[in-house]
Motif scaffolding. Structure first.
Motif, PDB file in Angstrom:
ATOM      1  N   LYS A 397       5.044 -23.421  27.045  1.00  0.00           N
ATOM      2  CA  LYS A 397       4.459 -24.554  28.205  1.00  0.00           C
ATOM      3  C   LYS A 397       5.500 -25.506  28.356  1.00  0.00           C
ATOM      4  CE  LYS A 397      -0.322 -23.755  26.947  1.00  0.00           C
ATOM      5  NZ  LYS A 397      -1.713 -24.707  26.319  1.00  0.00           N
ATOM      6  N   LEU A 398       6.270 -25.913  27.528  1.00  0.00           N
ATOM      7  CA  LEU A 398       7.245 -26.863  27.701  1.00  0.00           C
ATOM      8  C   LEU A 398       8.583 -26.451  28.365  1.00  0.00           C
ATOM      9  CD1 LEU A 398       6.686 -29.041  24.523  1.00  0.00           C
ATOM     10  CD2 LEU A 398       5.939 -29.657  26.966  1.00  0.00           C
ATOM     11  N   THR A 399       8.724 -25.160  28.543  1.00  0.00           N
ATOM     12  CA  THR A 399       9.877 -24.556  29.234  1.00  0.00           C
ATOM     13  C   THR A 399       9.494 -23.749  30.362  1.00  0.00           C
ATOM     14  OG1 THR A 399      10.502 -24.022  26.760  1.00  0.00           O
ATOM     15  CG2 THR A 399      11.649 -22.666  28.539  1.00  0.00           C
ATOM     16  N   PRO A 400      10.701 -24.317  31.422  1.00  0.00           N
ATOM     17  CA  PRO A 400      10.380 -23.518  32.674  1.00  0.00           C
ATOM     18  C   PRO A 400      10.314 -22.035  32.501  1.00  0.00           C
ATOM     19  CG  PRO A 400      12.196 -25.158  33.038  1.00  0.00           C
ATOM     20  CD  PRO A 400      11.746 -24.875  31.579  1.00  0.00           C
ATOM     21  N   PRO A 401       9.594 -21.303  33.611  1.00  0.00           N
ATOM     22  CA  PRO A 401       9.535 -19.695  33.322  1.00  0.00           C
ATOM     23  C   PRO A 401      10.740 -19.101  33.205  1.00  0.00           C
ATOM     24  CG  PRO A 401       7.814 -20.782  34.870  1.00  0.00           C
ATOM     25  CD  PRO A 401       8.832 -21.862  34.573  1.00  0.00           C
ATOM     26  N   ASP A 402      11.724 -19.393  34.134  1.00  0.00           N
ATOM     27  CA  ASP A 402      12.957 -18.521  34.144  1.00  0.00           C
ATOM     28  C   ASP A 402      13.764 -18.810  32.798  1.00  0.00           C
ATOM     29  OD1 ASP A 402      13.206 -21.315  35.122  1.00  0.00           O
ATOM     30  OD2 ASP A 402      15.303 -20.786  35.594  1.00  0.00           O
ATOM     31  N   GLN A 403      13.642 -20.052  32.232  1.00  0.00           N
ATOM     32  CA  GLN A 403      14.252 -20.198  31.060  1.00  0.00           C
ATOM     33  C   GLN A 403      13.598 -19.641  29.910  1.00  0.00           C
ATOM     34  OE1 GLN A 403      17.148 -22.323  30.865  1.00  0.00           O
ATOM     35  NE2 GLN A 403      17.124 -21.944  33.174  1.00  0.00           N
ATOM     36  N   TRP A 404      12.427 -19.487  29.828  1.00  0.00           N
ATOM     37  CA  TRP A 404      11.534 -18.965  28.834  1.00  0.00           C
ATOM     38  C   TRP A 404      11.859 -17.551  28.618  1.00  0.00           C
ATOM     39  CZ3 TRP A 404       9.397 -20.375  24.545  1.00  0.00           C
ATOM     40  CH2 TRP A 404       8.712 -19.376  23.963  1.00  0.00           C
ATOM     41  N   ARG A 405      12.051 -16.780  30.177  1.00  0.00           N
ATOM     42  CA  ARG A 405      12.388 -15.202  29.988  1.00  0.00           C
ATOM     43  C   ARG A 405      13.701 -15.250  29.590  1.00  0.00           C
ATOM     44  NH1 ARG A 405       9.575 -15.821  35.135  1.00  0.00           N
ATOM     45  NH2 ARG A 405      11.219 -16.186  36.225  1.00  0.00           N
ATOM     46  N   ALA A 417      18.956  -4.823  18.510  1.00  0.00           N
ATOM     47  CA  ALA A 417      20.218  -4.433  17.845  1.00  0.00           C
ATOM     48  C   ALA A 417      20.347  -4.663  16.460  1.00  0.00           C
ATOM     49  CB  ALA A 417      21.455  -5.278  18.589  1.00  0.00           C
ATOM     50  N   GLY A 418      19.355  -4.987  15.804  1.00  0.00           N
ATOM     51  CA  GLY A 418      19.240  -5.306  14.396  1.00  0.00           C
ATOM     52  C   GLY A 418      20.153  -6.297  14.038  1.00  0.00           C
ATOM     53  N   ALA A 419      20.184  -7.519  14.673  1.00  0.00           N
ATOM     54  CA  ALA A 419      21.060  -8.690  14.330  1.00  0.00           C
ATOM     55  C   ALA A 419      20.200  -9.676  13.669  1.00  0.00           C
ATOM     56  CB  ALA A 419      21.455  -9.351  15.740  1.00  0.00           C
ATOM     57  N   GLN A 420      20.932 -10.526  12.690  1.00  0.00           N
ATOM     58  CA  GLN A 420      20.088 -11.178  12.010  1.00  0.00           C
ATOM     59  C   GLN A 420      20.052 -12.753  12.529  1.00  0.00           C
ATOM     60  OE1 GLN A 420      22.043 -11.654   8.178  1.00  0.00           O
ATOM     61  NE2 GLN A 420      20.171 -13.097   7.185  1.00  0.00           N
ATOM     62  N   TRP A 421      21.142 -13.041  13.476  1.00  0.00           N
ATOM     63  CA  TRP A 421      20.950 -14.298  14.049  1.00  0.00           C
ATOM     64  C   TRP A 421      21.159 -14.123  15.560  1.00  0.00           C
ATOM     65  CZ3 TRP A 421      20.419 -19.289  11.609  1.00  0.00           C
ATOM     66  CH2 TRP A 421      20.656 -19.203  10.331  1.00  0.00           C
ATOM     67  N   VAL A 422      20.723 -15.256  16.472  1.00  0.00           N
ATOM     68  CA  VAL A 422      20.959 -15.207  17.669  1.00  0.00           C
ATOM     69  C   VAL A 422      21.003 -16.696  18.126  1.00  0.00           C
ATOM     70  CG1 VAL A 422      18.175 -15.055  18.170  1.00  0.00           C
ATOM     71  CG2 VAL A 422      19.761 -14.506  20.058  1.00  0.00           C
ATOM     72  N   GLU A 423      21.900 -16.903  19.021  1.00  0.00           N
ATOM     73  CA  GLU A 423      22.093 -18.280  19.441  1.00  0.00           C
ATOM     74  C   GLU A 423      22.093 -18.019  21.038  1.00  0.00           C
ATOM     75  OE1 GLU A 423      25.999 -20.839  19.535  1.00  0.00           O
ATOM     76  OE2 GLU A 423      25.044 -20.839  17.959  1.00  0.00           O
ATOM     77  N   THR A 424      21.036 -19.138  21.478  1.00  0.00           N
ATOM     78  CA  THR A 424      20.919 -18.972  23.143  1.00  0.00           C
ATOM     79  C   THR A 424      21.119 -20.456  23.538  1.00  0.00           C
ATOM     80  OG1 THR A 424      19.682 -17.183  22.590  1.00  0.00           O
ATOM     81  CG2 THR A 424      19.251 -18.340  24.825  1.00  0.00           C
ATOM     82  N   GLU A 425      21.414 -20.831  24.978  1.00  0.00           N
ATOM     83  CA  GLU A 425      21.246 -22.021  25.473  1.00  0.00           C
ATOM     84  C   GLU A 425      20.397 -21.731  26.551  1.00  0.00           C
ATOM     85  OE1 GLU A 425      25.129 -23.385  26.885  1.00  0.00           O
ATOM     86  OE2 GLU A 425      26.188 -23.046  25.186  1.00  0.00           O
ATOM     87  N   PHE A 426      19.397 -22.770  26.621  1.00  0.00           N
ATOM     88  CA  PHE A 426      18.432 -22.914  27.574  1.00  0.00           C
ATOM     89  C   PHE A 426      17.763 -24.348  27.755  1.00  0.00           C
ATOM     90  CE2 PHE A 426      15.826 -23.022  23.862  1.00  0.00           C
ATOM     91  CZ  PHE A 426      14.609 -23.356  24.298  1.00  0.00           C
ATOM     92  N   LYS A 427      17.067 -24.557  28.842  1.00  0.00           N
ATOM     93  CA  LYS A 427      16.460 -25.924  29.153  1.00  0.00           C
ATOM     94  C   LYS A 427      14.884 -25.941  28.949  1.00  0.00           C
ATOM     95  CE  LYS A 427      19.746 -26.323  33.027  1.00  0.00           C
ATOM     96  NZ  LYS A 427      20.595 -27.105  32.333  1.00  0.00           N
ATOM     97  N   MET A 428      14.473 -27.084  28.538  1.00  0.00           N
ATOM     98  CA  MET A 428      13.092 -27.503  28.162  1.00  0.00           C
ATOM     99  C   MET A 428      12.970 -28.461  28.816  1.00  0.00           C
ATOM    100  SD  MET A 428      12.510 -26.495  24.204  1.00  0.00           S
ATOM    101  CE  MET A 428      10.617 -26.505  24.568  1.00  0.00           C
ATOM    102  N   ARG A 429      11.602 -28.888  29.160  1.00  0.00           N
ATOM    103  CA  ARG A 429      11.301 -30.231  29.959  1.00  0.00           C
ATOM    104  C   ARG A 429      10.906 -31.201  28.997  1.00  0.00           C
ATOM    105  NH1 ARG A 429      10.579 -30.322  35.097  1.00  0.00           N
ATOM    106  NH2 ARG A 429      10.419 -27.986  35.436  1.00  0.00           N
ATOM    107  N   HIS A 430      11.310 -32.524  29.428  1.00  0.00           N
ATOM    108  CA  HIS A 430      11.266 -33.670  28.407  1.00  0.00           C
ATOM    109  C   HIS A 430       9.663 -34.015  28.995  1.00  0.00           C
ATOM    110  CE1 HIS A 430      11.828 -37.816  27.059  1.00  0.00           C
ATOM    111  NE2 HIS A 430      12.641 -37.138  26.219  1.00  0.00           N
TER     112      HIS A 430
END
Length: 471
Positions: A397-405, A417-430
């Motif tokens: 709810k606090l993230t724009p739809p395209d950012q959430w996708r 892929a069976g990875a243990q960690w994942v790092e992602t940059e995205f935007k949330m609404r203040h």
């Protein structure tokens, strides 16, 4: 009834009792403590068999054979007796196989010297048959090695007596019956053997020591079974971890302390020897209501306010029933006290570290469908802790739809892929309406089958964001 028949009857009866005891112990061989008891019963049986054979033998060679056969039991009994005494008085003590073998080295040498005696005479310099009424008794002139064997045997016999008497004295007020029985089990074999060595063969032609040791073994077995001593301590000992910070006490079914962790000794400033046998209410009175007013068999876990050295301490109390290997009913319980102040301090440190690094923590249990957002996570977006509920749909709810996708796709790809960690940059609404650049680091947790069951991660406002200074 002449003395020969009487002596034979007594030896055969003792042999029957010893064999029955060994069979009972063997049936419970998986029970903790059974090994040392069987280690004492078995050599006593060999000793009694040899004594009976010697009594019935008529020729010198046959009597010497059975006299030598007795020593398979005689050389082993002192060490086994000491080990039983050690197990009763210090149940936490353990001997390695190497130590066991070293203790049996001298007995092995004694047997070797005995059976080769005709070539050197170190054990017996001469033997002859002495007639006493209807009985023929073997008498011998003892060689120098006999006294080496005797000193070694008496060292362990006296050591066992000291351990049993000390244990009996420590419990004389709390367990008077145990005191009497343990004192008898310690003194009877010593007195019987001493009489045999001091009295003439005409007065005491047969060694009563194996019968007295059998009597002692029966007394010790009675005390162990009656008090469930081995069963409770050894069952609980599987739960102990050396040097744990938690305070741990093991109680019997009468709420007496059987043993305790080192941390308990340090916390209460009482030695383990002083703790043993005390009612737990004398040491920690705050626990008593939970033991007497609740069903301990179901276990107890609750907070406890403990008064210690004029200070009120917040503790976590756990009461775990200890099952007997011979019964389905609890024969004691394990008390664990954890100082929550140290837990609270650790939580405070984690919270301060998260604040200092400007990160927020979240934890999503996918199987339970529940999620946790730390107060710091909510503060990143301008909210106070109570203003946002912890529910799985909050972040979307606090993230724009395209950012959430974008975020969801990144996690799904990493999971596939069976990875243990994942790092992602995205935007949330203040809360104020503008977008905040977020760096999300996610740990993917799977079960044994490889199914994704939990996600734990942190959100951090990206360096250079206009919101980073106000967090």
């Amino acid at each position: 009834m002449n003395f020969f028949v009487l002596t034979t009857t007594v030896l055969c009866a003792a042999l029957l009792v010893a064999s029955s005891l060994a069979l009972i112990i063997w049936n419970y061989r998986r029970a903790p403590g059974a090994f040392v008891m069987l280690g004492l019963a078995a050599p006593v049986i060999l000793w009694l068999i040899g004594s009976t054979g010697e009594l019935w033998a008529r020729t010198l060679d046959t009597k010497v054979f059975w006299a030598n056969f007795q020593y398979f039991g005689i050389v082993t009994v002192p060490v086994a007796y000491f080990m039983v005494a050690l197990s009763v008085s210090k149940p936490e003590f353990r001997l390695s196989l190497r130590h066991w073998l070293s203790l049996l080295l001298i007995p092995f040498v004694s047997l070797l010297v005995l059976w080769t005696n005709p070539w050197h005479g170190w054990f017996r310099s001469s033997v002859q048959i002495h007639e006493i009424g209807s009985m023929s008794v073997l008498t011998a002139t003892l060689g120098p090695y006999f006294w080496v064997h005797t000193l070694y045997s008496y060292f362990f016999i006296i050591g066992g007596i000291v351990l049993l008497m000390r244990h009996a004295l420590l419990n004389r007020q709390r367990r008077p019956l145990q005191f009497v029985l343990m004192a008898l089990s310690a003194l009877v074999p010593f007195a019987a053997n001493l009489l045999y060595l001091l009295l003439d063969n005409n007065v005491l032609p047969v060694d009563p020591t194996p019968i007295s040791i059998l009597f002692s073994t029966l007394l010790i077995a009675f005390v162990i079974v009656k008090l469930n001593f081995f069963d409770v301590i050894r069952g609980a000992a599987q739960t102990f971890v050396d040097n744990m910070e938690d305070i741990m006490l093991v109680l019997d079914d009468e709420l007496r302390i059987l043993t305790a962790s080192r941390s308990a000794e340090q916390f209460f400033d009482i030695s383990l020897a002083e703790l043993r046998g005390q009612k737990v209410a004398q040491v920690v009175p705050e626990i008593q209501p939970y033991l007497t007013e609740t069903d301990v068999s179901l276990g107890v876990e609750c907070p406890l306010r403990l008064c210690h050295e004029n200070q009120a301490l917040d503790m976590e109390l756990r009461i775990t029933p200890v099952q007997s290997s011979m019964s389905d009913h609890p024969k004691g319980c394990l008390i664990t006290l954890r100082d929550l102040s140290s837990v609270m301090l650790a939580e405070q440190r984690l919270r301060l570290a998260m604040q200092a690094s400007r990160q927020g923590l979240w934890d999503f249990d996918m199987e339970a469908g529940s999620i946790y957002y730390s107060p710091e996570w909510k503060r990143l977006l301008g909210y106070k802790n109570h203003e946002l509920a912890n529910n799985p749909g909050l972040a979307s709810k606090l993230t724009p739809p395209d950012q959430w996708r974008r975020l969801s796709s990144s996690v799904e790809q990493a999971a596939e892929a069976g990875a243990q960690w994942v790092e992602t940059e995205f935007k949330m609404r203040h809360r104020d309406g503008h977008l905040v650049n977020i760096l999300a680091r996610t740990l993917l947790i799977r079960n044994a089958e490889g199914k994704l069951i939990r996600q734990v991660g942190t959100h951090m406002v990206m360096p250079g964001s206009s919101d980073i200074e106000s967090i």
